[in-house]
Design a protein around this motif. Structure first.
Motif, PDB file in Angstrom:
ATOM      1  N   VAL A 209      57.003  36.477  58.105  1.00 49.87           N
ATOM      2  CA  VAL A 209      56.675  35.572  57.000  1.00 49.87           C
ATOM      3  C   VAL A 209      57.299  34.207  57.227  1.00 49.87           C
ATOM      4  O   VAL A 209      56.657  33.165  57.021  1.00 49.87           O
ATOM      5  CB  VAL A 209      57.133  36.183  55.657  1.00 49.87           C
ATOM      6  N   GLU A 210      58.555  34.186  57.663  1.00 46.46           N
ATOM      7  CA  GLU A 210      59.219  32.914  57.928  1.00 46.46           C
ATOM      8  C   GLU A 210      58.534  32.142  59.052  1.00 46.46           C
ATOM      9  O   GLU A 210      58.460  30.904  59.019  1.00 46.46           O
ATOM     10  CB  GLU A 210      60.690  33.171  58.290  1.00 46.46           C
ATOM     11  N   PHE A 211      58.006  32.860  60.034  1.00 47.29           N
ATOM     12  CA  PHE A 211      57.302  32.198  61.137  1.00 47.29           C
ATOM     13  C   PHE A 211      56.080  31.452  60.614  1.00 47.29           C
ATOM     14  O   PHE A 211      55.845  30.290  60.965  1.00 47.29           O
ATOM     15  CB  PHE A 211      56.887  33.234  62.184  1.00 47.29           C
ATOM     16  N   PHE A 212      55.303  32.105  59.777  1.00 46.47           N
ATOM     17  CA  PHE A 212      54.096  31.455  59.261  1.00 46.47           C
ATOM     18  C   PHE A 212      54.428  30.364  58.252  1.00 46.47           C
ATOM     19  O   PHE A 212      53.654  29.412  58.091  1.00 46.47           O
ATOM     20  CB  PHE A 212      53.167  32.487  58.634  1.00 46.47           C
ATOM     21  N   GLN A 213      55.557  30.492  57.572  1.00 50.56           N
ATOM     22  CA  GLN A 213      55.952  29.441  56.642  1.00 50.56           C
ATOM     23  C   GLN A 213      56.405  28.174  57.364  1.00 50.56           C
ATOM     24  O   GLN A 213      56.238  27.062  56.849  1.00 50.56           O
ATOM     25  CB  GLN A 213      57.080  29.937  55.733  1.00 50.56           C
ATOM     26  N   VAL A 282      52.631  42.187  52.033  1.00 50.15           N
ATOM     27  CA  VAL A 282      53.988  41.649  52.182  1.00 50.15           C
ATOM     28  C   VAL A 282      54.148  40.877  53.491  1.00 50.15           C
ATOM     29  O   VAL A 282      54.679  39.767  53.507  1.00 50.15           O
ATOM     30  CB  VAL A 282      55.025  42.794  52.101  1.00 50.15           C
ATOM     31  N   ALA A 283      53.671  41.442  54.609  1.00 46.62           N
ATOM     32  CA  ALA A 283      53.906  40.813  55.917  1.00 46.62           C
ATOM     33  C   ALA A 283      52.867  39.765  56.275  1.00 46.62           C
ATOM     34  O   ALA A 283      53.204  38.761  56.907  1.00 46.62           O
ATOM     35  CB  ALA A 283      53.947  41.883  57.007  1.00 46.62           C
ATOM     36  N   LEU A 284      51.618  39.978  55.912  1.00 48.57           N
ATOM     37  CA  LEU A 284      50.544  39.083  56.371  1.00 48.57           C
ATOM     38  C   LEU A 284      49.745  38.491  55.209  1.00 48.57           C
ATOM     39  O   LEU A 284      48.503  38.508  55.211  1.00 48.57           O
ATOM     40  CB  LEU A 284      49.599  39.842  57.308  1.00 48.57           C
ATOM     41  N   PRO A 285      50.428  37.923  54.210  1.00 48.47           N
ATOM     42  CA  PRO A 285      49.671  37.316  53.101  1.00 48.47           C
ATOM     43  C   PRO A 285      48.911  36.062  53.529  1.00 48.47           C
ATOM     44  O   PRO A 285      47.933  35.686  52.886  1.00 48.47           O
ATOM     45  CB  PRO A 285      50.764  36.980  52.075  1.00 48.47           C
ATOM     46  N   PHE A 286      49.353  35.410  54.610  1.00 48.33           N
ATOM     47  CA  PHE A 286      48.691  34.189  55.059  1.00 48.33           C
ATOM     48  C   PHE A 286      47.311  34.466  55.645  1.00 48.33           C
ATOM     49  O   PHE A 286      46.519  33.551  55.833  1.00 48.33           O
ATOM     50  CB  PHE A 286      49.570  33.477  56.098  1.00 48.33           C
ATOM     51  N   HIS A 340      44.192  39.039  46.545  1.00 52.25           N
ATOM     52  CA  HIS A 340      43.885  37.740  45.944  1.00 52.25           C
ATOM     53  C   HIS A 340      45.156  36.949  45.631  1.00 52.25           C
ATOM     54  O   HIS A 340      45.137  35.708  45.650  1.00 52.25           O
ATOM     55  CB  HIS A 340      43.069  37.930  44.662  1.00 52.25           C
ATOM     56  N   ASP A 341      46.237  37.656  45.316  1.00 57.51           N
ATOM     57  CA  ASP A 341      47.488  36.989  44.947  1.00 57.51           C
ATOM     58  C   ASP A 341      48.584  37.205  45.978  1.00 57.51           C
ATOM     59  O   ASP A 341      49.756  36.913  45.704  1.00 57.51           O
ATOM     60  CB  ASP A 341      47.973  37.511  43.589  1.00 57.51           C
ATOM     61  N   ALA A 342      48.237  37.730  47.151  1.00 61.93           N
ATOM     62  CA  ALA A 342      49.250  37.982  48.177  1.00 61.93           C
ATOM     63  C   ALA A 342      49.936  36.692  48.579  1.00 61.93           C
ATOM     64  O   ALA A 342      49.294  35.693  48.889  1.00 61.93           O
ATOM     65  CB  ALA A 342      48.606  38.625  49.402  1.00 61.93           C
ATOM     66  N   GLY A 343      51.266  36.703  48.554  1.00 54.13           N
ATOM     67  CA  GLY A 343      52.041  35.532  48.925  1.00 54.13           C
ATOM     68  C   GLY A 343      52.251  34.531  47.814  1.00 54.13           C
ATOM     69  O   GLY A 343      52.993  33.558  47.988  1.00 54.13           O
ATOM     70  N   GLU A 344      51.629  34.746  46.666  1.00 55.09           N
ATOM     71  CA  GLU A 344      51.777  33.821  45.546  1.00 55.09           C
ATOM     72  C   GLU A 344      53.049  34.136  44.760  1.00 55.09           C
ATOM     73  O   GLU A 344      53.499  35.284  44.721  1.00 55.09           O
ATOM     74  CB  GLU A 344      50.566  33.914  44.610  1.00 55.09           C
TER      75      GLU A 344
END
Length: 509
Positions: A209-213, A282-286, A340-344
């Motif tokens: 998650v930090e990598f994609f952020q 959790v891991a791939l919301p992006f 629809h709300d993953a990562g929000e």
């Protein structure tokens, strides 16, 4: 003389800190399995039902420890354990409680089955606890490698359990089929992990998650992660028995011992869906816009195929196998809504509805298969619709329990099944996935015919009066009573459970 590598011995090794109390549910399950294997191998045959009692105590302790941990998570907030390898959050504790409840019920049913078949021993119960440990690890995994270890722990135990009745060729065949196809699914899953690692340079969910952020994925990296995502969905699709990865389910469910089938349909499905939520939400919301359409298709196919094919079956175990595929479709409706709300910052009702469904369905399916096992015992192993004719006259209390479970699986109000199905459909509507919500309601109407068909055979059809009227064994009867009572109580008073499920969106990573 051994050569000394300069500087190698000077490097310090820092062992990860182990939060022993927070891992207490896992230790309780593993401890129970080791106790059964070691002490059971070194002592004469134990008194009646004592193996099952140890299993029930171990699973109950693990569930109680999870409740204590829940309170601590609520007070202190979610965190990670063992150098971020495991998540310590309400998501993990909820899944642990679900797995332990199902394990307790299955152990009660198994006690009578093994004793009657003169196969009582510690091995089957130890496998239950080991498989339950794998499912708990899958729900708490904060690293894809740890998740894979939990998946394999669960899967290997289930392969052995499916083939555990060595007197029946059908059981051996079920174990082989499950093992071969499960091996392919595990290979897909592991290759998916490798590709995700290649694109993100980590298997830790928090670090992914930090990598994609903090990074903009280049075209090549993006393709690698998408390919890994596709393989992960294939592997998880097999484990949850979603169409078109469902082909193993009818044969394995029908061929396995009925108590093992109940365990696979409850604990196995709960662990697999927990892993799916950890990986996708959790891991791939992006990548939610990439994996949501795939989940949508899997959900629709599972709803339609599971409901339609269940109706044309003549064996009740096989009917419930296809019914479990349909239920997997309902749960996938909740997974799609969660996307629809993953990562929000503010999550929707998708994840709570999925975990609520898993708990309620686990209890329902164990109760249903417990009744099937009791009917099969009286009819020489026959679990066809013919064996259920006249059940209401022969065993009215048992038929009443079966009716409760079937009505709940159909989603009739004032049962836990209605709460479960209403939750996932409501989550889909709130996420504006109207099409899949409508398809789910139509599939529920089709599947209702299946459950009505079994009830008609049990209450209105005349049975064979020559069938021996055996008394319902104490342990199995108690399991059916607990499951039926829980089904009705949650159907009438669901708010406390729904409020607890609402906290699972505060997960750690």
């Amino acid at each position: 003389m051994s050569a000394r590598v300069p500087g190698l011995l000077a490097q310090e090794f820092f062992a990860p800190e182990v939060e022993w109390w927070h891992l207490s549910p896992i230790f309780a399950l593993v401890g129970g399995a080791l106790f059964l294997l070691v002490v059971g191998a070194l002592t004469p045959t134990w008194p009646r039902n004592l193996y099952a009692a140890v299993t029930v105590v171990s699973a109950s302790l693990a569930g109680a420890f999870a409740m204590f941990n829940w309170d601590q998570v609520t007070d202190d907030g979610p965190s990670t354990l063992v150098s971020r390898a495991l998540a310590f959050d309400t998501f993990a504790q909820y899944l642990t409680i679900t797995v332990c409840a199902a394990t307790v019920l299955v152990a009660l049913v198994t006690a009578d089955e093994l004793r009657r078949a003169d196969r009582d021993g510690p091995e089957i119960y130890a496998m239950f606890l080991i498989a339950a440990t794998g499912a708990v690890v899958m729900g708490a995994a904060n690293d894809l490698i740890v998740l894979f270890l939990g998946l394999e722990t669960l899967s290997l135990a289930l392969y052995v359990l499916a083939a555990s009745d060595r007197r029946r060729e059908a059981s051996q065949e079920a174990g082989i089929k499950y093992f071969v196809l499960g091996g392919f699914a595990s290979a897909f899953f592991l290759y998916g992990i490798a590709l995700v690692y290649g694109g993100t340079q980590s298997t830790n969910i928090g670090e992914i998650v930090e990598f994609f952020q903090g990074n903009i994925a280049l075209e090549g990296q993006d393709s690698i992660v998408l390919a890994g995502l596709a393989l992960l969905i294939v592997g998880l699709g097999f484990k949850v028995a979603a169409v078109p990865f469902h082909v193993w389910t009818p044969d394995v469910y029908q061929g396995s011992p009925t108590n093992v089938t109940a365990f696979m349909a409850s604990v196995g499905k709960a662990g697999a869906f927990a892993a799916m939520l950890r990986v996708l939400v959790v891991a791939l919301p992006f990548y939610r816009d990439d994996w949501r359409p795939a989940i949508w298709v899997l959900a629709v196919l599972s709803l339609v195929v599971g409901s339609v094919l269940a109706v044309v079956q003549t064996d009740v175990k096989r009917m419930l196998a296809y019914s479990s595929i349909s239920h997997a479709g309902f749960i996938l409706v909740g997974v799609e809504a969660a996307g629809h709300d993953a990562g929000e910052p503010v999550a929707g009702d998708g994840m709570p509805s999925v975990l609520t469904y898993l708990l309620l369905y686990s209890v329902l399916t164990v109760g249903s298969f417990a009744v099937v096992a009791l009917v099969g015992r009286s009819s020489g192993g026959d679990t066809s619709l013919e064996a259920f004719k006249g059940l209401g006259r022969r065993r009215p209390v048992l038929a009443l329990g079966l009716t409760v479970f079937l009505l709940a699986q159909a989603g009739v109000p004032l049962t836990s099944g209605f709460v479960a199905k209403w939750g996932v459909i409501q989550a889909a509507v709130e996420a504006e996935s109207y099409a899949i919500a409508i398809i789910a309601m139509l599939a529920a109407a089709i599947a209702a015919y299946l459950y009505l068909r079994i009830m008609v055979n049990s209450w209105l059809e005349a049975g064979d009066d020559s069938v021996e009227h055996e008394a319902v064994p104490l342990a199995s009867g108690f399991a059916v009573l607990l499951a039926a009572a829980f089904t009705i109580v949650i159907g009438v008073w669901p708010n406390w459970l729904l409020d607890a499920a609402d906290t699972v969106t505060q997960y750690a990573r």
